[in-house]
Scaffold this active site. Structure first.
Site, PDB file in Angstrom:
ATOM      1  N   GLU A   1       0.833  -1.209   0.000  1.00  0.00           N
ATOM      2  CA  GLU A   1       0.000   0.000   0.000  1.00  0.00           C
ATOM      3  C   GLU A   1       0.868   1.260   0.000  1.00  0.00           C
ATOM      4  O   GLU A   1       0.488   2.288  -0.555  1.00  0.00           O
ATOM      5  CB  GLU A   1      -0.898   0.011   1.244  1.00  0.00           C
TER       6      GLU A   1
ATOM      7  N   ASP B   1     -12.279  -6.289  -0.223  1.00  0.00           N
ATOM      8  CA  ASP B   1     -13.141  -7.473  -0.094  1.00  0.00           C
ATOM      9  C   ASP B   1     -14.476  -7.082   0.536  1.00  0.00           C
ATOM     10  O   ASP B   1     -14.574  -6.078   1.224  1.00  0.00           O
ATOM     11  CB  ASP B   1     -12.443  -8.541   0.760  1.00  0.00           C
TER      12      ASP B   1
END
Ligand code: ADE
Length: 267
Positions: free
Chosen positions: A37, A225
């Site tokens: 990230e 998700d």
């Protein structure tokens, strides 16, 4: 000459807060849990890795990148990897420690906790969406004793950013934090009670430390998700991590561009 007017401690603190809110933001601390990230943002803002070991205790794995982007000084910290297992130091403990040490060392005007998270389709979240958290709370600190129960949940509002939300096309939702990627039935009950749209492993911990040290904090979370979907969370998370990191990168860049030249009260 008339004697100086007495003001209460509360009035003095409110006056200090007002001055801080009107001062242009010059230093931002970005706290990110995973290397995947962090690296796109390090490249985007052309940050350099810090080799000055003195700022953090010796031998900690925490990594600091820093630089100036459009007049804004940026420190980006990532808690590094577990020295034995070689995986990212995710979760509330590392996030708290690195946030504490970084605020102490770099004295930021604003903390941005950016990262990936799970989203609830029942609340309208889709994979790839980027949210700004309006509120944070914990879902795995159960202390069933009066008042300690509320302390465990640790619900707090985040720094309000009405103009930023108006200008950038980001969704807004409540964030619930716990130290597990999966979700037990007890966690689910707490997450529902927290009215959460977003589930992560760091946000409420970063919020706690930022509040402790009186630094405003905002939370930018990109959905890898769907927690209440059909796919197993770990599989869906790994499948989407790199793709969703690009959306996170874009959103954080927009937020940084928006912040540049502004004061806290105009966010
Ligand atoms: N990070 C990404 N997906 C997550 C999930 N479902 N729960 C906690 N943290 C996450």
């Amino acid at each position: 000459m008339s004697p100086p007017e007495e003001i209460s401690d509360e009035e003095a603190m409110a006056a200090v807060d007002e001055v801080i809110a009107l001062k242009p933001i010059s230093t931002v601390l970005i706290v990110i849990a995973m290397q995947t990230e962090a690296l796109p943002l390090v490249n985007k803002f052309q940050l350099e890795e810090d080799t000055d070991a003195c700022l953090f205790p010796q031998k900690v794995p925490w990594v600091r990148y820093h630089g100036t982007y459009k007049d804004l000084h940026i420190d980006l910290v990532w808690p590094g990897k577990d020295p034995v297992l070689g995986v990212d130091n995710v979760g509330t403990i590392s996030a708290s420690l690195v946030t504490y040490a970084s605020i102490q060392a770099f004295k930021p005007d604003l903390v941005i906790n950016a990262g990936t998270a799970g989203g609830f389709k029942a609340k309208g979240a889709c994979v790839g969406d980027v949210y700004v958290a309006s509120d944070v709370a914990f879902h795995d600190r159960r202390i069933p004793i009066p008042v300690f129960d509320i302390y465990g949940i640790g619900a707090r509002r985040t720094c309000p950013t009405p103009n930023l939300l108006k200008e950038l096309n980001l969704k807004v939702g409540k964030l619930s934090t716990g130290d597990s990627l999966d979700m037990s039935l007890q966690d689910e009950t707490s997450i529902l009670a927290n009215d959460a749209t977003i589930k992560d492993m760091e946000g409420a911990a970063v919020a706690y430390v930022a509040e402790l040290l009186s630094v405003p904090a905002i939370f930018i979370k990109a959905m890898t998700d769907i927690v209440d979907g059909e796919k197993p969370t770990a599989e869906e998370f790994l499948e989407n991590l790199v793709m969703v990191t690009a959306a996170l990168d874009q959103a954080v860049t927009q937020v940084i561009d928006f912040i540049t030249g502004k004061c806290l009260s105009s966010l």
